[in-house]
Design a protein around this motif. Structure first.
Motif, PDB file in Angstrom:
ATOM      1  N   GLY A  50      66.533 -49.487  -6.174  1.00 53.63           N
ATOM      2  CA  GLY A  50      67.750 -48.858  -6.698  1.00 53.63           C
ATOM      3  C   GLY A  50      67.440 -47.834  -7.768  1.00 53.63           C
ATOM      4  N   VAL A  51      66.181 -47.783  -8.205  1.00 53.83           N
ATOM      5  CA  VAL A  51      65.755 -46.780  -9.173  1.00 53.83           C
ATOM      6  C   VAL A  51      66.030 -45.369  -8.652  1.00 53.83           C
ATOM      7  CG1 VAL A  51      63.365 -46.636  -8.313  1.00 53.83           C
ATOM      8  CG2 VAL A  51      63.846 -46.085 -10.688  1.00 53.83           C
ATOM      9  N   VAL A  52      65.988 -45.196  -7.327  1.00 51.54           N
ATOM     10  CA  VAL A  52      66.256 -43.875  -6.732  1.00 51.54           C
ATOM     11  C   VAL A  52      67.705 -43.470  -6.987  1.00 51.54           C
ATOM     12  CG1 VAL A  52      66.336 -42.536  -4.593  1.00 51.54           C
ATOM     13  CG2 VAL A  52      64.485 -44.189  -4.974  1.00 51.54           C
ATOM     14  N   LEU A  53      68.637 -44.379  -6.727  1.00 49.88           N
ATOM     15  CA  LEU A  53      70.057 -44.095  -6.989  1.00 49.88           C
ATOM     16  C   LEU A  53      70.301 -43.918  -8.486  1.00 49.88           C
ATOM     17  CD1 LEU A  53      71.843 -46.609  -4.570  1.00 49.88           C
ATOM     18  CD2 LEU A  53      71.396 -44.171  -4.220  1.00 49.88           C
ATOM     19  N   ALA A  54      69.582 -44.703  -9.270  1.00 50.44           N
ATOM     20  CA  ALA A  54      69.738 -44.596 -10.721  1.00 50.44           C
ATOM     21  C   ALA A  54      69.303 -43.221 -11.212  1.00 50.44           C
ATOM     22  CB  ALA A  54      68.933 -45.690 -11.420  1.00 50.44           C
TER      23      ALA A  54
ATOM     24  N   PHE B 284      71.518 -53.010 -12.416  1.00 53.70           N
ATOM     25  CA  PHE B 284      71.539 -51.591 -12.045  1.00 53.70           C
ATOM     26  C   PHE B 284      72.154 -50.755 -13.167  1.00 53.70           C
ATOM     27  CE2 PHE B 284      73.692 -47.918 -10.082  1.00 53.70           C
ATOM     28  CZ  PHE B 284      72.591 -47.290  -9.494  1.00 53.70           C
ATOM     29  N   ILE B 285      73.252 -51.250 -13.763  1.00 54.05           N
ATOM     30  CA  ILE B 285      73.885 -50.530 -14.874  1.00 54.05           C
ATOM     31  C   ILE B 285      72.935 -50.457 -16.065  1.00 54.05           C
ATOM     32  CG2 ILE B 285      75.776 -50.592 -16.554  1.00 54.05           C
ATOM     33  CD1 ILE B 285      77.503 -51.905 -14.386  1.00 54.05           C
ATOM     34  N   SER B 286      72.228 -51.548 -16.325  1.00 61.92           N
ATOM     35  CA  SER B 286      71.243 -51.545 -17.408  1.00 61.92           C
ATOM     36  C   SER B 286      70.132 -50.543 -17.138  1.00 61.92           C
ATOM     37  CB  SER B 286      70.644 -52.950 -17.577  1.00 61.92           C
ATOM     38  OG  SER B 286      71.639 -53.878 -17.938  1.00 61.92           O
TER      39      SER B 286
ATOM     40  N   LEU C 229      69.825 -30.840 -15.406  1.00 62.33           N
ATOM     41  CA  LEU C 229      70.155 -30.948 -13.981  1.00 62.33           C
ATOM     42  C   LEU C 229      68.967 -30.577 -13.100  1.00 62.33           C
ATOM     43  CD1 LEU C 229      73.787 -29.499 -13.967  1.00 62.33           C
ATOM     44  CD2 LEU C 229      73.066 -31.891 -13.976  1.00 62.33           C
ATOM     45  N   GLY C 230      68.190 -29.583 -13.515  1.00 56.14           N
ATOM     46  CA  GLY C 230      67.036 -29.164 -12.721  1.00 56.14           C
ATOM     47  C   GLY C 230      65.983 -30.250 -12.627  1.00 56.14           C
ATOM     48  N   VAL C 231      65.669 -30.864 -13.731  1.00 51.75           N
ATOM     49  CA  VAL C 231      64.671 -31.933 -13.745  1.00 51.75           C
ATOM     50  C   VAL C 231      65.195 -33.166 -13.002  1.00 51.75           C
ATOM     51  CG1 VAL C 231      63.431 -33.550 -15.231  1.00 51.75           C
ATOM     52  CG2 VAL C 231      63.536 -31.139 -15.845  1.00 51.75           C
ATOM     53  N   GLY C 232      66.518 -33.381 -13.024  1.00 51.76           N
ATOM     54  CA  GLY C 232      67.094 -34.533 -12.340  1.00 51.76           C
ATOM     55  C   GLY C 232      66.783 -34.567 -10.859  1.00 51.76           C
ATOM     56  N   VAL C 233      66.825 -33.406 -10.209  1.00 50.26           N
ATOM     57  CA  VAL C 233      66.499 -33.322  -8.775  1.00 50.26           C
ATOM     58  C   VAL C 233      65.049 -33.743  -8.546  1.00 50.26           C
ATOM     59  CG1 VAL C 233      66.290 -31.769  -6.799  1.00 50.26           C
ATOM     60  CG2 VAL C 233      68.202 -31.506  -8.397  1.00 50.26           C
ATOM     61  N   PHE C 234      64.166 -33.281  -9.385  1.00 52.33           N
ATOM     62  CA  PHE C 234      62.738 -33.599  -9.307  1.00 52.33           C
ATOM     63  C   PHE C 234      62.513 -35.099  -9.468  1.00 52.33           C
ATOM     64  CE2 PHE C 234      58.337 -32.163 -11.021  1.00 52.33           C
ATOM     65  CZ  PHE C 234      57.812 -32.210  -9.739  1.00 52.33           C
ATOM     66  N   TYR C 235      63.272 -35.698 -10.381  1.00 51.32           N
ATOM     67  CA  TYR C 235      63.141 -37.128 -10.658  1.00 51.32           C
ATOM     68  C   TYR C 235      63.441 -37.986  -9.428  1.00 51.32           C
ATOM     69  CZ  TYR C 235      62.526 -37.145 -15.761  1.00 51.32           C
ATOM     70  OH  TYR C 235      62.025 -37.040 -17.026  1.00 51.32           O
ATOM     71  N   VAL C 236      64.454 -37.605  -8.662  1.00 53.11           N
ATOM     72  CA  VAL C 236      64.828 -38.382  -7.474  1.00 53.11           C
ATOM     73  C   VAL C 236      63.658 -38.443  -6.494  1.00 53.11           C
ATOM     74  CG1 VAL C 236      66.350 -38.458  -5.465  1.00 53.11           C
ATOM     75  CG2 VAL C 236      67.289 -37.900  -7.711  1.00 53.11           C
TER      76      VAL C 236
END
Length: 448
Positions: A43-47, A189-191, A229-236
């Motif tokens: 679930g880390v991916v969704l997080a 997941f919320i944590s 937002l740019g780094v967020g895509v990379f993180y996924v």
């Protein structure tokens, strides 16, 4: 003369982007991904998909304030001027406690270092690393920013290699198996979302640089939003590789080198560890030293802290305060705290501090809406209030879920510190009158 007037205005948009990206994509992804997998499985991916969106909402008040009233030590100045001395000093308290994160990042650096050179004590390596970057930042902010540009390019290249080699080998059916997505239930997941805010909210630090940026009203908010937002895509993409190549039980609470060693050729693995793992943690430590002193510097000028602590060197560095934060990072390393505890404690304090910034924006919109007209973001008073309430709601949910994952004595410790701050302000700071200086004029500051 206020010491902040001795700061040097020499940071442009790309300097801010380098600082922000280094702060966001730095130690956060490297030190929290394994912990997050341990908390919620794949679930880390969704997080990581949701976290940048929630982060953008929760730090948007800082973005708006940084655009409307750019100032050195922005969040402290906003809370103290708009909410009062006590909330301002509580923000400073949370700012100090959340920057125990220097120990977290130094330990993360050390954990990757020993994957290349075994037999070294991680806490000793962490102490040496922290000392090197402390000395680098004594030279000046511009030097640190230039150094971060180089490190950022290297770490992006290393992480891109991690994705390029690992994504084709990722078992997507394993990643998106419902039994793995929420391994420990919805609360966990919320944590995890709360925990990952430390990995995606780094750009908020730009609100501290108002007095050192050439065009703060325009460049600070733009750099905050684009970098987050740019780094967020990379993180996924990175989290997919991290969670989808080895069993959850193997990678939980472990560094990314385990997955990198499995998916990458040996030569590429060494490049990843040196460029991405060591580079990312180094960039975060380096950029943090360049901004962490700013709120306390303003408080020293205010008289709420001893003025002598805020003395600025000829290089534009508040060296006594920088030394203070260096010691804040060293102490947990000497005590021997583990990285998981430090990460959760730091993130909880960071989330609580953002609530005060949201309240400050709400107060500004209520009492002085004309100031919002100066913002390059062109936001109405009503819109600012809505953003503030949304941010507060998200932050309360995330911070409470994370605090519940910590021992009870942690909450009691924070409560005692808050009580101490209240008593301190009512005694030491009772005669201090804060200036009405939200609209700071930095046109006379030194530029180069």
């Amino acid at each position: 003369m206020r010491q902040e007037s001795k700061l040097i205005r020499n940071l442009g948009f790309w300097d801010l982007m380098a600082i922000a990206i280094g702060q966001i994509i730095g130690a956060g992804i490297m030190s929290t991904t394994g912990v997050a997998i341990g908390m919620t499985g794949t679930g880390v991916v969704l997080a990581f998909l949701l976290s940048p969106i929630l982060t953008t909402i929760s730090i948007f008040p800082s973005t708006v304030l940084g655009s409307a009233v750019p100032a050195t030590g922005g969040p402290y100045r906003y809370t103290s001027r708009l909410l009062g001395k006590v909330p301002g000093m509580i923000y400073l308290l949370l700012h100090i406690t959340m920057n125990i994160s220097f120990a977290q990042w130094a330990l993360s650096f050390a954990s990757y270092f020993v994957s290349l050179v075994s037999g070294w004590d991680q806490h000793i390596i962490a102490i040496v690393t922290l000392t090197i970057f402390f000395l680098t930042n004594l030279v000046g902010t511009k030097t640190a920013a230039n150094f971060n540009k180089v490190i950022t390019l290297i770490l992006i290249g290393g992480l891109a290699m991690f994705v390029a080699f690992g994504l084709p080998k990722t078992d997507f059916s394993y990643v998106f198996d419902p039994g793995n997505l929420f391994k420990n239930g919805s609360f966990a997941f919320i944590s995890t979302l709360a925990l990952l805010s430390s990995a995606t909210a780094g750009a908020q630090c730009l609100a501290e640089y108002g007095g050192e940026v050439k065009n703060p009203g325009k460049d600070i908010p733009k750099a905050i939003i684009l970098s987050t937002l740019g780094v967020g895509v990379f993180y996924v993409l990175i989290s997919m590789v991290a969670a989808g190549n080895l069993p959850i039980e193997v990678v939980a609470d472990k560094p990314l080198t385990l997955v990198a060693e499995k998916t990458m050729p040996r030569a590429a693995f060494y490049i990843f560890v040196i460029g991405a793992a060591l580079g990312s943690t180094a960039s975060t430590i380096n950029s943090s030293f360049s901004w962490v002193t700013k709120p306390l510097l303003v408080a020293c000028d205010d008289g709420l802290l001893p003025k002598s602590l805020g003395k600025v060197s000829k290089n534009g560095v508040p060296y006594k305060l920088l030394t203070f934060f260096y010691l804040i990072g060293i102490i947990p390393l000497l005590i021997g705290y583990d990285i998981s505890f430090i990460t959760k404690f730091v993130t909880a304090n960071s989330l609580l501090s953002k609530i005060l910034v949201c309240l400050a924006l709400y107060k500004l919109a209520s009492d002085r809406p004309e100031i919002l007209n100066k913002s390059t973001m062109k936001i109405t008073a009503k819109g600012a209030k809505i953003i503030s309430v949304a941010g507060i709601s998200i932050l309360i949910l995330l911070s409470s879920s994370l605090l519940l994952n910590l021992p009870l004595y942690v909450a009691l410790f924070i409560g005692l510190l808050v009580l101490f701050v209240v008593i301190f302000v009512k005694t030491y700071g009772k005669n201090v009158i804060l200036e009405d200086d939200l609209l700071v004029n930095y046109t006379g500051a030194i530029e180069n």
